[in-house]
Write an enzyme that holds these catalytic residues in place. Sequence first.
Site, PDB file in Angstrom:
ATOM      1  N   ASP A 280       0.839  -1.191   0.000  1.00  0.00           N
ATOM      2  CA  ASP A 280       0.000   0.000   0.000  1.00  0.00           C
ATOM      3  C   ASP A 280       0.878   1.247   0.000  1.00  0.00           C
ATOM      4  OD1 ASP A 280      -2.194  -1.653   0.145  1.00  0.00           O
ATOM      5  OD2 ASP A 280      -2.411  -1.458   2.314  1.00  0.00           O
ATOM      6  N   ARG A 281       0.330   2.329  -0.475  1.00  0.00           N
ATOM      7  CA  ARG A 281       1.117   3.557  -0.601  1.00  0.00           C
ATOM      8  C   ARG A 281       1.701   3.995   0.737  1.00  0.00           C
ATOM      9  NH1 ARG A 281      -0.495   9.088  -0.447  1.00  0.00           N
ATOM     10  NH2 ARG A 281      -2.676   8.489  -0.405  1.00  0.00           N
TER      11      ARG A 281
END
Length: 545
Positions: A280-281
């Site tokens: 995930d970012r």
Amino acid sequence: MTSSPCAQTRAMHVRSSARSFLLFLEPQSRFRRHIVRLFSSANIRKPFTHRLIHPWSQQGDLTMEEQDTTPEAPSGGDTNTGKRKHDDEPGPQETGGRGKKRRGAGGKKLRPGERYVPPPQKRNPGVSFSQEHFDETSYFFEGGLRKVCPYYFDFKTYCKGRWIGKSLLEVFKSEFRAESIEYYEKATKEGRIRLNESPVDDLSVVLRNNDHMRNTVHRHEPPVIGAPLKILVDDGEVLVVDKPASIPVHPCGRFRHNTVIFILGKEHGVSKLHTVHRLDRLTSGVLLFARTLEMSKKLDQLVRDRQLEKEYVCRVEGEFPEGELICEEPILVVSFKIGLCRVDPKGKECRTVFQRLSFNGKTSVVRCLPLTGRTHQIRVHLQYLGFPILNDPIYGSHAWGPHRGKGGLVGKSDEELLQALVEEHRSQESLHLLDFMDDSSAVKEAEKTNTFPAQTEDFSEKENSSQVPPEEHQSTGSTGAESGQKSPPGSRDHLCSECKLVRPDPTEKELIMYLHALRYKGPDFEYSTQLPNWAEADWEETDLS
């Protein structure tokens, strides 16, 4: 083996019906040629491998990946050419005079005033980003953040089925609401909107099947943490990096140059990487790429056989139970737009093993072993158990209700939940923490209203290419983190609404989520990173300003 009399009779009836049908088709039509090839084979019982697409059927609502790209094999020729017939034909070119034929239009004469609509071209799935893409703009560093100089960019898309018969003006009004109609009118006058590679003169032009649209925009990317991207291993077969939080792996949404792929290409000259897994970012830690197709296939097989072990650490709210805790609740994707998921009986099977490592009186450090690979699996399972990650902007949000999703209790419909999430972040001016899957239109729309823009779309970035108008913007300054020098933020664009806004920079605390990929282990390899400072036993939240 000889075919039975019944089979031969059926074959004769099929051929007879096909010949009768061909009489109603134009002699030079592509569809007629396709039928002829299908029924020219002596073995009529051979199963069909072609999908027939009627030339006037509305296929525009399919993406290029969904459209059939099966090669049309000439009779007795090679079926593995990988090309369709029109790929070898010259592009549209007028021969002069009204009503003359255009090469590449299937030999069809265009009536006076009729517009030539080219067929969609086959896309090469193996294309990677090149130096031309990396040179679109440059980075500069400010306040501990990596920033991208604004740049001009082309968004492209083919006409969707629901747009056929509508004018460009109608489509912009209904589906591209991030900008005003006045903006699109001005952009049209300046040649920034193109239809089939020709500048649009009037937004009243009616869209047709396979129309190809291009929109040149002045693009702004959100800043990310300015920490360097550390390469842990690069042996020619695999590339392993320690990804800082806040940086997406691939171009998505508003991010392009502020991504792992682009930073590796621009600063380390690395390209043509094969993705093995994603983070995930806002998640940091071990990120693994394959350097070769052979290694990619090998690692993919290990993933399918569940022979890869992933270990994460996180810091959660409250006192997590001691001992091993296993969560097997199924997870369902609620919204692909922001990657929102929740526990639901209709979801996919999941299994995560948790173990508490430490507790400082307020929060706990937890070891996580996801045995399956669902989207946001660790975050969703921790929320369900009542111990959300300390600063999770989605699954720790009060938009889930007073229990914040513990035990799967939400008390809202999916639509109400989405609206509540956007409203909470809009009021806190933190919409950048939601991982919108489309471009900035979703964020801009959410900033204007209190509701989630479910129908708002933007041109697809899957067919992107950059274009800088010759009379404007050329970015300046350093292209690498090594120099440590600040670059000017680039020129302003008089049509760009983003240029007129003053956004506060996110703090480092906002860009870090306390979830870290610590280790990635296979049968004959193991890659790991150091524990982040927030995972130390005596860490306090005030340690991160």
